[in-house]
Design a protein around this motif. Structure first.
Motif, PDB file in Angstrom:
ATOM      1  N   SER A  72      34.117 -13.500  10.035  1.00 22.89           N
ATOM      2  CA  SER A  72      33.541 -12.157  10.033  1.00 22.89           C
ATOM      3  C   SER A  72      32.511 -11.986   8.924  1.00 22.89           C
ATOM      4  O   SER A  72      32.536 -12.694   7.910  1.00 22.89           O
ATOM      5  N   LEU A  73      31.621 -11.029   9.131  1.00 26.38           N
ATOM      6  CA  LEU A  73      30.594 -10.692   8.143  1.00 26.38           C
ATOM      7  C   LEU A  73      30.601  -9.180   7.940  1.00 26.38           C
ATOM      8  O   LEU A  73      30.477  -8.425   8.906  1.00 26.38           O
ATOM      9  N   PHE A  74      30.756  -8.743   6.689  1.00 23.38           N
ATOM     10  CA  PHE A  74      30.742  -7.315   6.357  1.00 23.38           C
ATOM     11  C   PHE A  74      29.651  -7.083   5.314  1.00 23.38           C
ATOM     12  O   PHE A  74      29.640  -7.710   4.261  1.00 23.38           O
ATOM     13  N   LYS A  75      28.764  -6.170   5.621  1.00 22.72           N
ATOM     14  CA  LYS A  75      27.602  -5.933   4.761  1.00 22.72           C
ATOM     15  C   LYS A  75      28.015  -5.620   3.325  1.00 22.72           C
ATOM     16  O   LYS A  75      27.383  -6.052   2.364  1.00 22.72           O
ATOM     17  N   THR A  76      29.099  -4.849   3.179  1.00 24.31           N
ATOM     18  CA  THR A  76      29.639  -4.540   1.853  1.00 24.31           C
ATOM     19  C   THR A  76      31.166  -4.605   1.899  1.00 24.31           C
ATOM     20  O   THR A  76      31.763  -4.550   2.984  1.00 24.31           O
ATOM     21  N   GLN A  77      31.771  -4.683   0.736  1.00 22.96           N
ATOM     22  CA  GLN A  77      33.231  -4.671   0.687  1.00 22.96           C
ATOM     23  C   GLN A  77      33.769  -3.331   1.146  1.00 22.96           C
ATOM     24  O   GLN A  77      34.836  -3.246   1.763  1.00 22.96           O
ATOM     25  N   GLU A  78      33.035  -2.273   0.869  1.00 28.22           N
ATOM     26  CA  GLU A  78      33.450  -0.937   1.313  1.00 28.22           C
ATOM     27  C   GLU A  78      33.548  -0.867   2.836  1.00 28.22           C
ATOM     28  O   GLU A  78      34.487  -0.295   3.387  1.00 28.22           O
ATOM     29  N   ILE A  79      32.574  -1.456   3.509  1.00 30.47           N
ATOM     30  CA  ILE A  79      32.605  -1.474   4.973  1.00 30.47           C
ATOM     31  C   ILE A  79      33.801  -2.283   5.455  1.00 30.47           C
ATOM     32  O   ILE A  79      34.481  -1.908   6.422  1.00 30.47           O
ATOM     33  N   ALA A  80      34.088  -3.382   4.784  1.00 31.91           N
ATOM     34  CA  ALA A  80      35.240  -4.210   5.170  1.00 31.91           C
ATOM     35  C   ALA A  80      36.539  -3.417   5.114  1.00 31.91           C
ATOM     36  O   ALA A  80      37.429  -3.597   5.955  1.00 31.91           O
ATOM     37  N   THR A  81      36.660  -2.503   4.127  1.00 32.44           N
ATOM     38  CA  THR A  81      37.897  -1.730   3.991  1.00 32.44           C
ATOM     39  C   THR A  81      38.164  -0.860   5.214  1.00 32.44           C
ATOM     40  O   THR A  81      39.316  -0.568   5.548  1.00 32.44           O
ATOM     41  N   LEU A  82      37.100  -0.444   5.916  1.00 27.37           N
ATOM     42  CA  LEU A  82      37.275   0.384   7.107  1.00 27.37           C
ATOM     43  C   LEU A  82      38.013  -0.363   8.210  1.00 27.37           C
ATOM     44  O   LEU A  82      38.654   0.241   9.077  1.00 27.37           O
ATOM     45  N   PHE A  83      37.919  -1.699   8.175  1.00 23.16           N
ATOM     46  CA  PHE A  83      38.546  -2.525   9.205  1.00 23.16           C
ATOM     47  C   PHE A  83      39.886  -3.097   8.742  1.00 23.16           C
ATOM     48  O   PHE A  83      40.524  -3.846   9.475  1.00 23.16           O
ATOM     49  N   SER A  84      40.306  -2.742   7.536  1.00 23.58           N
ATOM     50  CA  SER A  84      41.566  -3.243   6.996  1.00 23.58           C
ATOM     51  C   SER A  84      42.716  -2.319   7.378  1.00 23.58           C
ATOM     52  O   SER A  84      42.628  -1.101   7.216  1.00 23.58           O
ATOM     53  N   SER A  85      43.796  -2.900   7.875  1.00 26.11           N
ATOM     54  CA  SER A  85      44.960  -2.100   8.260  1.00 26.11           C
ATOM     55  C   SER A  85      45.689  -1.547   7.041  1.00 26.11           C
ATOM     56  O   SER A  85      46.496  -0.627   7.158  1.00 26.11           O
ATOM     57  N   ASN A  86      45.397  -2.096   5.856  1.00 27.01           N
ATOM     58  CA  ASN A  86      46.046  -1.625   4.627  1.00 27.01           C
ATOM     59  C   ASN A  86      45.290  -0.480   3.963  1.00 27.01           C
ATOM     60  O   ASN A  86      45.717   0.039   2.932  1.00 27.01           O
ATOM     61  N   PHE A  87      44.152  -0.110   4.533  1.00 27.13           N
ATOM     62  CA  PHE A  87      43.344   0.948   3.931  1.00 27.13           C
ATOM     63  C   PHE A  87      43.773   2.284   4.506  1.00 27.13           C
ATOM     64  O   PHE A  87      43.362   2.675   5.587  1.00 27.13           O
ATOM     65  N   ASN A  88      44.628   2.969   3.811  1.00 28.59           N
ATOM     66  CA  ASN A  88      45.149   4.251   4.295  1.00 28.59           C
ATOM     67  C   ASN A  88      44.407   5.398   3.620  1.00 28.59           C
ATOM     68  O   ASN A  88      44.674   5.769   2.486  1.00 28.59           O
ATOM     69  N   ASN A  89      43.456   5.926   4.307  1.00 27.84           N
ATOM     70  CA  ASN A  89      42.674   7.037   3.774  1.00 27.84           C
ATOM     71  C   ASN A  89      42.353   7.975   4.927  1.00 27.84           C
ATOM     72  O   ASN A  89      42.632   7.676   6.082  1.00 27.84           O
ATOM     73  N   GLN A  90      41.745   9.102   4.618  1.00 32.11           N
ATOM     74  CA  GLN A  90      41.426  10.052   5.672  1.00 32.11           C
ATOM     75  C   GLN A  90      40.362   9.495   6.606  1.00 32.11           C
ATOM     76  O   GLN A  90      39.629   8.577   6.266  1.00 32.11           O
ATOM     77  N   SER A  91      40.319  10.034   7.805  1.00 33.30           N
ATOM     78  CA  SER A  91      39.376   9.578   8.815  1.00 33.30           C
ATOM     79  C   SER A  91      37.933   9.714   8.327  1.00 33.30           C
ATOM     80  O   SER A  91      37.567  10.698   7.692  1.00 33.30           O
ATOM     81  N   LYS A  92      37.125   8.711   8.623  1.00 37.17           N
ATOM     82  CA  LYS A  92      35.726   8.704   8.218  1.00 37.17           C
ATOM     83  C   LYS A  92      34.818   8.750   9.445  1.00 37.17           C
ATOM     84  O   LYS A  92      35.123   8.170  10.490  1.00 37.17           O
ATOM     85  N   ASN A  93      33.689   9.443   9.322  1.00 38.64           N
ATOM     86  CA  ASN A  93      32.665   9.428  10.361  1.00 38.64           C
ATOM     87  C   ASN A  93      31.767   8.222  10.114  1.00 38.64           C
ATOM     88  O   ASN A  93      31.160   8.096   9.047  1.00 38.64           O
ATOM     89  N   VAL A  94      31.702   7.339  11.083  1.00 34.04           N
ATOM     90  CA  VAL A  94      31.012   6.063  10.884  1.00 34.04           C
ATOM     91  C   VAL A  94      29.955   5.860  11.971  1.00 34.04           C
ATOM     92  O   VAL A  94      30.267   5.805  13.158  1.00 34.04           O
ATOM     93  N   LEU A  95      28.705   5.771  11.566  1.00 39.22           N
ATOM     94  CA  LEU A  95      27.624   5.415  12.482  1.00 39.22           C
ATOM     95  C   LEU A  95      27.508   3.896  12.489  1.00 39.22           C
ATOM     96  O   LEU A  95      27.453   3.263  11.431  1.00 39.22           O
ATOM     97  N   LEU A  96      27.467   3.295  13.672  1.00 40.26           N
ATOM     98  CA  LEU A  96      27.385   1.833  13.723  1.00 40.26           C
ATOM     99  C   LEU A  96      26.401   1.368  14.778  1.00 40.26           C
ATOM    100  O   LEU A  96      26.153   2.053  15.769  1.00 40.26           O
ATOM    101  N   TYR A  97      25.852   0.177  14.527  1.00 37.28           N
ATOM    102  CA  TYR A  97      24.949  -0.434  15.488  1.00 37.28           C
ATOM    103  C   TYR A  97      24.985  -1.949  15.353  1.00 37.28           C
ATOM    104  O   TYR A  97      25.084  -2.496  14.251  1.00 37.28           O
TER     105      TYR A  97
END
Length: 464
Positions: free
Chosen positions: A100-125
């Protein structure tokens, strides 16, 4: 080197130059295993402080990734790179990109099952439709709200409203999501690209196993993009003639588009036409003619002499196929599946009205195909996330359904890989109605599982 662990992601931070000599000193399998023991579900290598890298340097890390991936069900890859680094990696690995390739570590956290935070609005392409679908599904599964841009222009326009989104994702790639062997287009055609001088080597470079499995899945139209072909010899002529003869057993059509005969004998064209191959000057002559496209790509019963039956090895792995299918549909429709019946027989669909279907093939250590029959309402609901809005456009629903089924295939491939079973997958074939599916599947024997999603009947069928 020790990893920095945060939100379930272990990140290694090499610095300077990554080449064949230096990379091995940065990271070892022991370093990665120590990180996994800390309950990391992702292991990434940050390229933020890397000044230069070459293919040999990255290969050292990727070999470690492969070992880790085989022993542990975790995400591996790279993060923290700019556009130039991303494009270089994509150029190096192309269709071999299993990490996998993640532009930033922050973006990678969105795909981590261990990242428990409130829902985020994410624009993707992504310019890869399967990747757009895969990312949308993973983000939705993690509780986020993905907004999928369908074109680069739409992404650029929406990106201007930065405050509307918590995160904006591009130049990101989820590994283990299948393979790019050919391109699927509306109308269920598969396009292959050939170029330069075609000779006997075409027999080695053309993936005949993929092609044969695509025929088995139900594809009936194969287009060779031949705009860049300069010439061919008699060995290539014999190859395509045999390919056309084999296609005839499935009532399939093979077409060449854009081929000129300035340096190719016209007798070659006549021979190929006699074998059933069609020639067109422009791609739009086929793809722009909906009636012709429908006629050439229509399902048809195949005159297959040797019908294959399921074997014990495939049946043993059936839970992986069921789990990948059910998990994806449940998440996309926000409903729970109930298993109603399981039987080994020819496919049986009691009520054919208002149902659409898709099939996808797999081949390698085991081979066969999965057929999924959806009530239209389930298909609409499941596709709404990927389309971004509700729609009654049947063609768009079928096109998007294919991407959804491609994700299922990618999940199956990953689950099997974790058990040491290596397979490749075909592109999905879709069917606008049950009758067109039965034309290629009604004689096949397999395992049928009837499922219920909120009182909507859904059918899973595993066969060969």
């Amino acid at each position: 080197m020790r990893a920095v662990l945060k939100d379930g992601i272990g990140v290694f931070h090499p610095q300077g130059f990554l080449d064949g000599n230096s990379s091995a000193s940065f990271l070892s399998i022991d370093d990665i295993e120590a990180t996994i023991k800390l309950n990391a579900d992702m292991v990434l290598v940050s390229l933020k402080s890397v000044i230069f890298f070459n293919r040999n340097g990255l290969d050292t890390f990727i070999k470690l990734f492969q070992k880790v991936r085989a022993a542990n069900h975790i995400v591996v890859g790279f993060c923290d790179y700019d556009t130039k680094k991303y494009e270089t990696i994509m150029k190096f690995y192309k269709d071999e990109l299993m990490f996998s390739l993640f532009k930033t570590q922050e973006i990678a956290t969105l795909f981590s099952s261990n990242f428990n935070n409130q829902s985020k609005n994410v624009l993707l392409y992504s310019d890869d439709k399967s990747q757009r679908a895969a990312m949308a599904i993973e983000l939705h599964d993690n509780g986020h709200n993905p907004i999928v841009a369908q074109t680069k222009e739409e992404f650029i326009e929406k990106s201007k409203a930065e405050t509307a989104y918590d995160y904006i994702i591009d130049n990101t790639f989820l590994g283990q999501m299948g393979q790019k062997v050919a391109t699927r287009v509306t109308g269920n055609a598969i396009i292959y690209t050939v170029s330069s001088f075609i000779d006997a080597e075409i027999g080695n470079t053309f993936n005949i196993a993929y092609h044969n499995n695509s025929l088995n899945v139900g594809f009936r139209l194969f287009i060779f993009d031949a705009y860049k072909v300069v010439s061919m010899n008699v060995h290539a002529l014999n190859f395509f003639s045999k390919l056309a003869s084999a296609a005839a057993e499935y009532n399939a059509t093979i077409c060449f588009v854009g081929m000129t005969f300035e340096k190719i004998p016209l007798s070659f064209k006549e021979t190929l036409e006699d074998s059933g191959i069609m020639f067109f000057e422009q791609m739009d002559d086929i793809l722009g003619d909906k009636e012709l496209l429908k006629e050439l790509g229509a399902s048809s019963a195949a005159m297959i002499k040797n019908k294959r039956t399921l074997n014990k090895k495939i049946v043993t792995e059936m839970p992986n196929f069921i789990d990948a299918t059910v998990a994806t549909i449940e998440m996309m429709t926000n409903s729970k599946a109930e298993k109603e019946a399981v039987k080994i027989d020819q496919i049986n669909i009691e009520k054919k009205e208002n149902k659409i279907a898709s099939s996808i093939g797999f081949y390698g250590d085991i081979d066969g195909m999965v057929i999924l029959v959806f009530p239209e309402e389930i298909a609409k609901t499941a596709c709404e996330l990927l389309i971004g809005e509700k729609t009654e456009d049947k063609e768009l629903i079928l096109d998007t359904l294919a991407e959804l089924v491609n994700i299922v295939g990618g999940k199956v491939k990953t689950l099997l890989s974790d058990e040491g079973i290596n397979v490749d997958i075909t592109l999905p074939r879709t069917y606008a109605n049950v009758d067109s599916l039965l034309e290629i599947a009604q004689e096949k024997k397999g395992v049928q599982v009837d499922l219920n999603f909120n009182n909507d009947k859904f059918l899973f069928f595993l066969t060969r």
